[in-house]
Design an enzyme around this catalytic site. Structure first.
Site, PDB file in Angstrom:
ATOM      1  N   HIS A 163      55.409 -73.554 -28.306  1.00 44.81           N
ATOM      2  CA  HIS A 163      56.454 -74.309 -29.018  1.00 44.81           C
ATOM      3  C   HIS A 163      57.836 -73.910 -28.496  1.00 44.81           C
ATOM      4  O   HIS A 163      58.771 -73.685 -29.265  1.00 44.81           O
ATOM      5  CB  HIS A 163      56.345 -74.101 -30.523  1.00 44.81           C
ATOM      6  N   TYR A 195      51.627 -64.099 -32.793  1.00 42.77           N
ATOM      7  CA  TYR A 195      53.067 -64.335 -32.835  1.00 42.77           C
ATOM      8  C   TYR A 195      53.824 -63.037 -32.552  1.00 42.77           C
ATOM      9  O   TYR A 195      54.877 -63.038 -31.908  1.00 42.77           O
ATOM     10  CB  TYR A 195      53.484 -64.850 -34.215  1.00 42.77           C
TER      11      TYR A 195
END
Length: 333
Positions: A52, A322
């Site tokens: 992203h 993450y």
């Protein structure tokens, strides 16, 4: 705004014994291996996200409905405005991915609750995810690796992946059958996973949430898909926010016995009871470079009291993955 540091967001996922990293280890897919696969498939842009990567920042507020107290004691639903930092994005690690690409769009939110508490939500504009396990996500990322001679994924490898991973089918079909939105403001965003709402009596209710645009769902026509430029989404959101507040209704589906709890690739029946529990308002949008959303690691397991994760292996894996990506972005790994 003070920038986030590695100890604030990454170390929780990397170092907490018995936490997400330990859970991720049980999946037999190491978070750093998934991040490395993203890097080998899309390349590395120093200082930027591994997935992203292309995104836009926004700011606003969320006002929850007090009626939600029936299901959750979360401070999100006090009825008072909660400041929000948002990030809208396209999936993948290619910073030049065109806005016409038939891949997921994301909306990530950081809610700044009283007492310095934070709550994160990371969503996609597809009602289901494309992997029931971290292994499927890893296999897809590897299958997408460009062939050096063509610069594109090998069709045979992609076919082999699809044939061997039926859990990817539902999201793939949704993306194939639905053109991308004309604006981030004209898309719904889904929590993908099942979560637990916990009320003041400690009663747990399984829920899935969706943010529904008050501007309505609007998708590119087939003709616009061919003629639109590669970078219209950011300016469309900025221009829309300049015209006035952009709003989404947060709608929660109430789970029933037998609904899939730990598989984000399976949708719940449409007949489930749906409750509007709040409204998100975006007042301003801006390019992400140097803006408030850029340094944030939108870890979906950053949760305040009253909302908790299920045992969904993909949800639990996202936090340590993450964290690895965030640490690499900061040059800590």
């Amino acid at each position: 705004m003070k920038k986030n540091t590695l100890p604030q967001y990454a170390l929780a996922g990397l170092l907490t014994l018995g936490g997400p990293l330990a859970i991720a280890a049980e999946t037999q897919v190491a978070p750093d291996r998934v991040v490395a696969a993203l890097e080998s498939t899309f390349g590395v842009t120093p200082g930027e996200r591994r997935n992203h990567i292309k995104g836009t920042c926004a700011t606003g507020e969320f006002v929850g409905n007090k009626d939600a107290a029936r299901y959750t004691r979360s401070a999100l639903f006090s009825g008072k405005p909660v400041p929000v930092i948002a990030r809208f994005s396209l999936a993948g690690g290619n910073p030049k991915v065109p806005d016409t690409a038939k891949n997921p769009r994301g909306m990530a939110l950081e809610f700044k609750l009283p007492g310095g508490r934070l709550h994160h939500m990371t969503m996609l504009n597809t009602p289901v995810f494309g992997a029931a396990s971290p292994q499927t996500f890893l296999d897809l990322t590897l299958a997408m690796r460009p062939d050096p001679t063509t610069g594109k994924p090998d069709p045979e490898k992609m076919k082999a992946f699809k044939d061997s991973h039926p859990d990817n089918l539902a999201q793939t079909q949704f993306l194939a059958n639905n053109n991308p939105p004309v604006s981030y403001a004209n898309s719904s965003y889904f929590g993908i996973h099942t979560f637990k709402f916990i009320n003041r009596k400690n009663k747990t209710t399984l829920v899935r949430w969706q943010f529904v645009p008050q501007d309505g769902e609007k998708r590119l026509s087939d003709e616009a898909l061919k003629t639109s430029g590669p970078n219209f989404l950011e300016q469309a959101l900025i221009s829309r926010a300049e015209q006035g507040p952009v709003r989404w209704d947060m709608v929660v589906s109430i789970g029933e016995a037998g609904d899939p709890e730990n598989d984000p690739t399976l949708a719940w029946p449409e007949a489930r009871n749906k409750v509007k529990v709040g409204t998100l308002t975006i007042n301003a949008a801006m390019p992400q470079k140097g803006a408030v959303c850029e340094p944030i690691n939108f870890d979906p397991l950053v949760m305040a009291d009253g909302i908790a994760p299920t045992d969904d292996p993909v949800l639990l894996f996202r936090s340590p993955a993450y964290a690895v990506s965030f640490a690499k972005r900061l040059g800590k790994l």
